[in-house]
Write an enzyme that holds these catalytic residues in place. Structure first.
Site, short mmCIF file in Angstrom:
data_model
loop_
_atom_site.label_atom_id
_atom_site.label_comp_id
_atom_site.label_asym_id
_atom_site.label_seq_id
_atom_site.Cartn_x
_atom_site.Cartn_y
_atom_site.Cartn_z
N CYS A 259 18.25 -67.77 -20.69
CA CYS A 259 19.46 -67.80 -21.50
C CYS A 259 19.08 -68.52 -22.78
O CYS A 259 18.94 -69.75 -22.76
CB CYS A 259 20.60 -68.52 -20.78
SG CYS A 259 22.08 -68.71 -21.82
N CYS B 211 22.25 -70.84 -24.17
CA CYS B 211 22.71 -72.04 -23.45
C CYS B 211 21.95 -72.16 -22.14
O CYS B 211 20.73 -72.40 -22.17
CB CYS B 211 24.23 -72.08 -23.28
SG CYS B 211 25.01 -70.62 -22.57
N SER B 212 22.62 -71.96 -21.01
CA SER B 212 21.91 -72.16 -19.74
C SER B 212 22.45 -71.25 -18.65
O SER B 212 22.47 -71.62 -17.48
CB SER B 212 22.05 -73.63 -19.31
OG SER B 212 23.41 -73.98 -19.21
N CYS B 213 22.92 -70.07 -19.01
CA CYS B 213 23.50 -69.14 -18.03
C CYS B 213 22.46 -68.83 -16.94
O CYS B 213 21.28 -68.61 -17.23
CB CYS B 213 23.96 -67.87 -18.70
SG CYS B 213 25.29 -68.16 -19.89
#
Lengths: 209, 231
Positions: free
Chosen positions: A111, A114-116
């Site tokens: 991702c 962000c941090s999906c």
């Protein structure tokens, strides 16, 4: 909102000056005092991620797909519905697309924004997954990244498909079943499935399927 | 916005701090408390997931890079809770100082039904369902990513802009993050689009690499539309 409404409070400037632990405890305290959060909810959230949701969920799903062709098809068709057949997860918790490695194909999940991450099946994303180093390089130089940082050397004829998780659809890699495991049952196979193989920074198996 | 969070393709961040595949936990109690505060913020409908992501993106670039992951969350949550009048900034600042000085403890309050209620609100804040819009593109279509640089939130990474790719799946109609991050309604067809590595990174790109992104319809145009008249 105008600055005047908030008496010039700047959350970034405040945050630069104060420890995050103190700041989050202040937020938490004010929310609890307003009965917008409860002590048991805090403890439950932490316990859920520490003890219940983790990569074992994904590993069970992968092991089932390795041993049951019809299941594998369902998993590739509708990831979370199939996952909820095998592990105790809500089939609607996330939208999941499972992408299958093959002898000449390798999938990698990132991702960049962000941090999906497919948390319902893999738990909390590892710290390295959330770093600028991983997020910046995974899309531009995945082959070098895998070799240099994860000791995963892919032959030059293996294509790499990078999935940048930009929507609420989350990706999980279905690794190949490792060679030499023909006699193993599903429970034994579960132990072979690493979290990193389901992100795609590790590659299990060689030429089979 | 063209923020520091939009990291794809940047250089210079050095080696990945790989830890050997250990399962991830909260490293310290406050990180888990941060997660719970996130659940309370979305669960009480003070913000959507898109507003939360955008709140992180609004951090000054230098501060974003020097903050740890959950530290960024605390800062983003503080901004949202203040902006939505859920907490008073003066009370917050005073309380934070008290905790820093060791003069405060988190109050105890039990409410067994709380987490279920919050979880429902969190699920709503992530929900992407929308009435089906008829898609303009079909699987197999050649598309180009619009060269757009919106001031606000977007899920179209900078590295994909102007690139040409192929639609490989139509995902149905999803809520548009660019709208929901700013409290507006909006939903569009969502497509999985595949890009060849060389299209994104030029002739020196690693061979045999493709990148797929999930992109909303307004991020795209037909590949043969050219670049003239680009808005």
């Amino acid at each position: 909102m105008t600055d005047a409404d908030e008496d010039e409070f700047d959350p970034d400037e405040h945050a630069r000056e104060h420890d995050p632990e103190a700041r989050v405890r202040a937020l938490q305290s004010l929310l609890i005092e307003k009965e917008l959060l409860s002590s048991d909810a805090v403890d439950d959230v932490i316990a859920t991620y520490e003890d219940e949701i983790g990569p074992l969920n994904g590993a069970r799903v992968v092991a089932r797909a390795w041993t049951d062709d019809a299941y594998r098809e369902r998993l590739l068709e509708d990831g979370m519905a199939a996952a909820s057949e095998v592990v105790d997860v809500d089939g609607d918790a996330i939208d999941l697309e499972v992408v299958a490695n093959a002898p000449d194909e390798h999938h990698l999940v990132v991702c960049t924004l962000c941090s999906c991450y497919p948390w319902a099946l893999l738990g909390l994303p590892p710290t390295w997954y959330k770093t600028p180093a991983y997020r910046s390089r995974a899309v531009k130089e995945p082959r070098t990244l895998l070799a240099e940082e994860f000791d995963t050397d892919l032959p030059s004829d293996v294509e790499i498909h990078v999935h940048d998780s930009t929507s609420e659809l989350r990706y999980m890699v279905l690794p190949q079943r490792p060679p030499g495991t023909a006699g193993m049952d599903e429970d034994e196979l579960v132990d072979l499935v690493s979290r990193d193989a389901m992100i795609g920074v590790e590659r299990l198996g060689g030429g089979e399927r | 916005m063209n923020g520091i969070h939009d990291l794809g393709g940047m250089d210079g961040f050095g080696p990945v701090p790989y830890d050997g595949g250990e399962s991830e936990t909260f490293h310290e109690r406050w990180e888990g408390e941060t997660y719970a505060t996130f659940v309370a913020t979305l669960g009480n409908r003070f913000a959507s997931i898109d507003e939360f992501r955008h709140s992180i993106e609004r951090m000054p670039p230098d501060f974003y890079l020097e903050s740890s992951y959950y530290d960024r969350w605390v800062t983003a949550l503080t901004r949202l809770l203040v902006e939505n009048d859920a907490i008073d900034p003066e009370a917050f600042a005073a309380r934070a100082e008290a905790f820093e000085a060791g003069n405060a403890i988190v109050p105890e309050y039990e409410e067994p039904d709380m987490l279920g209620r919050l979880a429902a609100g969190v699920a709503d804040s992530y929900a992407t369902d929308a009435d089906e819009e008829s898609p303009s593109f079909s699987v197999g279509d050649a598309v180009a990513v619009r060269n757009a640089h919106p001031d606000g939130h977007t899920r179209c990474p900078r590295y994909a802009r102007r690139a040409r790719g192929e639609v490989v799946a139509h995902r149905g109609t999803h809520v548009l993050p660019d709208a929901r991050a700013h409290g507006r309604d909006g939903a569009e067809p969502l497509y999985q689009v595949a890009f060849d590595g060389a299209e994104l990174w030029g002739e020196d790109a690693e061979p045999g690499v493709s990148v797929t992104l999930d992109l909303w319809e307004s991020y795209l145009k037909p590949a043969d539309a050219g670049t003239e008249g680009e808005r």
